[in-house]
Motif scaffolding. Sequence first.
Motif, PDB file in Angstrom:
ATOM      1  N   SER A 263      28.957 -14.812  17.184  1.00 49.61           N
ATOM      2  CA  SER A 263      29.661 -14.634  18.437  1.00 49.61           C
ATOM      3  C   SER A 263      29.843 -15.957  19.151  1.00 49.61           C
ATOM      4  O   SER A 263      28.986 -16.845  19.056  1.00 49.61           O
ATOM      5  N   GLN A 264      30.945 -16.053  19.841  1.00 44.45           N
ATOM      6  CA  GLN A 264      31.215 -17.158  20.748  1.00 44.45           C
ATOM      7  C   GLN A 264      31.609 -16.541  22.079  1.00 44.45           C
ATOM      8  O   GLN A 264      32.391 -15.588  22.108  1.00 44.45           O
ATOM      9  N   PRO A 265      31.098 -17.086  23.192  1.00 45.02           N
ATOM     10  CA  PRO A 265      31.497 -16.544  24.485  1.00 45.02           C
ATOM     11  C   PRO A 265      33.023 -16.518  24.626  1.00 45.02           C
ATOM     12  O   PRO A 265      33.709 -17.460  24.250  1.00 45.02           O
ATOM     13  N   GLY A 266      33.511 -15.388  25.102  1.00 46.96           N
ATOM     14  CA  GLY A 266      34.944 -15.219  25.297  1.00 46.96           C
ATOM     15  C   GLY A 266      35.714 -14.857  24.045  1.00 46.96           C
ATOM     16  O   GLY A 266      36.922 -14.639  24.099  1.00 46.96           O
ATOM     17  N   GLN A 267      35.036 -14.777  22.899  1.00 44.79           N
ATOM     18  CA  GLN A 267      35.731 -14.498  21.638  1.00 44.79           C
ATOM     19  C   GLN A 267      35.174 -13.286  20.896  1.00 44.79           C
ATOM     20  O   GLN A 267      35.383 -13.128  19.704  1.00 44.79           O
ATOM     21  N   GLY A 268      34.430 -12.438  21.581  1.00 44.43           N
ATOM     22  CA  GLY A 268      33.924 -11.235  20.952  1.00 44.43           C
ATOM     23  C   GLY A 268      32.695 -11.479  20.105  1.00 44.43           C
ATOM     24  O   GLY A 268      32.108 -12.561  20.125  1.00 44.43           O
ATOM     25  N   ALA A 269      32.315 -10.451  19.372  1.00 48.13           N
ATOM     26  CA  ALA A 269      31.128 -10.511  18.523  1.00 48.13           C
ATOM     27  C   ALA A 269      31.423  -9.828  17.193  1.00 48.13           C
ATOM     28  O   ALA A 269      32.307  -8.979  17.093  1.00 48.13           O
ATOM     29  N   HIS A 270      30.664 -10.222  16.177  1.00 49.95           N
ATOM     30  CA  HIS A 270      30.796  -9.666  14.830  1.00 49.95           C
ATOM     31  C   HIS A 270      29.387  -9.433  14.304  1.00 49.95           C
ATOM     32  O   HIS A 270      28.641 -10.384  14.061  1.00 49.95           O
ATOM     33  N   PHE A 271      29.009  -8.161  14.174  1.00 47.04           N
ATOM     34  CA  PHE A 271      27.720  -7.778  13.609  1.00 47.04           C
ATOM     35  C   PHE A 271      27.942  -7.367  12.163  1.00 47.04           C
ATOM     36  O   PHE A 271      28.892  -6.642  11.863  1.00 47.04           O
ATOM     37  N   ILE A 272      27.065  -7.822  11.272  1.00 51.08           N
ATOM     38  CA  ILE A 272      27.130  -7.438   9.860  1.00 51.08           C
ATOM     39  C   ILE A 272      25.800  -6.824   9.465  1.00 51.08           C
ATOM     40  O   ILE A 272      24.758  -7.486   9.517  1.00 51.08           O
ATOM     41  N   VAL A 273      25.846  -5.564   9.095  1.00 56.82           N
ATOM     42  CA  VAL A 273      24.678  -4.865   8.562  1.00 56.82           C
ATOM     43  C   VAL A 273      24.762  -4.945   7.051  1.00 56.82           C
ATOM     44  O   VAL A 273      25.803  -4.618   6.466  1.00 56.82           O
ATOM     45  N   ARG A 274      23.690  -5.402   6.433  1.00 55.30           N
ATOM     46  CA  ARG A 274      23.652  -5.463   4.969  1.00 55.30           C
ATOM     47  C   ARG A 274      22.481  -4.615   4.477  1.00 55.30           C
ATOM     48  O   ARG A 274      21.340  -4.859   4.845  1.00 55.30           O
ATOM     49  N   LEU A 275      22.798  -3.629   3.657  1.00 51.65           N
ATOM     50  CA  LEU A 275      21.795  -2.738   3.089  1.00 51.65           C
ATOM     51  C   LEU A 275      21.780  -2.941   1.577  1.00 51.65           C
ATOM     52  O   LEU A 275      22.827  -2.859   0.937  1.00 51.65           O
ATOM     53  N   PRO A 276      20.601  -3.221   1.016  1.00 48.40           N
ATOM     54  CA  PRO A 276      20.550  -3.449  -0.430  1.00 48.40           C
ATOM     55  C   PRO A 276      20.895  -2.183  -1.199  1.00 48.40           C
ATOM     56  O   PRO A 276      20.548  -1.080  -0.801  1.00 48.40           O
ATOM     57  N   TYR A 277      21.607  -2.393  -2.297  1.00 43.21           N
ATOM     58  CA  TYR A 277      21.963  -1.277  -3.154  1.00 43.21           C
ATOM     59  C   TYR A 277      21.600  -1.617  -4.581  1.00 43.21           C
ATOM     60  O   TYR A 277      22.104  -2.611  -5.091  1.00 43.21           O
ATOM     61  N   PRO A 278      20.712  -0.914  -5.236  1.00 37.76           N
ATOM     62  CA  PRO A 278      19.966   0.205  -4.671  1.00 37.76           C
ATOM     63  C   PRO A 278      18.949  -0.288  -3.644  1.00 37.76           C
ATOM     64  O   PRO A 278      18.575  -1.444  -3.653  1.00 37.76           O
ATOM     65  N   PRO A 279      18.505   0.618  -2.729  1.00 37.49           N
ATOM     66  CA  PRO A 279      17.617   0.199  -1.654  1.00 37.49           C
ATOM     67  C   PRO A 279      16.295  -0.341  -2.187  1.00 37.49           C
ATOM     68  O   PRO A 279      15.790   0.110  -3.192  1.00 37.49           O
ATOM     69  N   LYS A 280      15.762  -1.344  -1.490  1.00 38.37           N
ATOM     70  CA  LYS A 280      14.479  -1.944  -1.886  1.00 38.37           C
ATOM     71  C   LYS A 280      13.299  -1.318  -1.169  1.00 38.37           C
ATOM     72  O   LYS A 280      12.172  -1.487  -1.564  1.00 38.37           O
ATOM     73  N   SER A 281      13.561  -0.595  -0.076  1.00 35.96           N
ATOM     74  CA  SER A 281      12.461  -0.105   0.758  1.00 35.96           C
ATOM     75  C   SER A 281      11.866   1.196   0.266  1.00 35.96           C
ATOM     76  O   SER A 281      10.807   1.590   0.722  1.00 35.96           O
ATOM     77  N   GLY A 282      12.544   1.873  -0.642  1.00 36.00           N
ATOM     78  CA  GLY A 282      12.008   3.142  -1.142  1.00 36.00           C
ATOM     79  C   GLY A 282      12.249   4.312  -0.207  1.00 36.00           C
ATOM     80  O   GLY A 282      11.633   5.342  -0.354  1.00 36.00           O
ATOM     81  N   THR A 283      13.104   4.160   0.776  1.00 36.04           N
ATOM     82  CA  THR A 283      13.409   5.299   1.654  1.00 36.04           C
ATOM     83  C   THR A 283      14.240   6.281   0.856  1.00 36.04           C
ATOM     84  O   THR A 283      15.334   5.986   0.422  1.00 36.04           O
ATOM     85  N   ASN A 284      13.711   7.462   0.642  1.00 37.30           N
ATOM     86  CA  ASN A 284      14.432   8.463  -0.148  1.00 37.30           C
ATOM     87  C   ASN A 284      14.380   9.815   0.533  1.00 37.30           C
ATOM     88  O   ASN A 284      14.333  10.834  -0.119  1.00 37.30           O
ATOM     89  N   GLU A 285      14.375   9.809   1.848  1.00 41.14           N
ATOM     90  CA  GLU A 285      14.277  11.047   2.582  1.00 41.14           C
ATOM     91  C   GLU A 285      15.640  11.645   2.882  1.00 41.14           C
ATOM     92  O   GLU A 285      15.744  12.617   3.595  1.00 41.14           O
TER      93      GLU A 285
END
Length: 144
Positions: A121-143
């Motif tokens: 982000s830069q002031p006055g120019q908005g923001a850009h969020f990037i979520v990155r999730l590993p595929y296949p997941p590394k955390s073992g969440t399988n619920e």
Amino acid sequence: ATAGIITGLAAKRQVQLKLDLHPLPKLECQPARLNQAVFNLVSKAIDPCPPGGLATLRSRAADGFLEIHVLDNGAGIDPTIREKIFDPFFTTKPLGKGVGLGLSIAHGIVADHGGSIQVFSQPGQGAHFIVRLPYPPKSGTNEG
């Protein structure tokens, strides 16, 4: 479902919501929690946009990750607070308008899934969020 709810919020705020959603491989996850994280990020993108502003939600698979991009053309993030935006109870909103948990919750949910969130982000120019999730997941969440 999340896109439908957030579209209503965007319309109420007179902000255009652009959806650029590409098919993603099936991910073992906690879908309700990931929907909450995406909802929080997109609502935080809509908030700083002026009427007539633009928020974009984009998804794609890239380099062993599922990526969710949330962009806005709002006020941007002041560099002096960038390190604090994921802290619980940190808010730039006036008293009574927010408790400062949206980004903190999103960050925790993404981390619980073995992922990360980057922000540009830069002031006055908005923001850009990037979520990155590993595929296949590394955390073992399988619920999901």
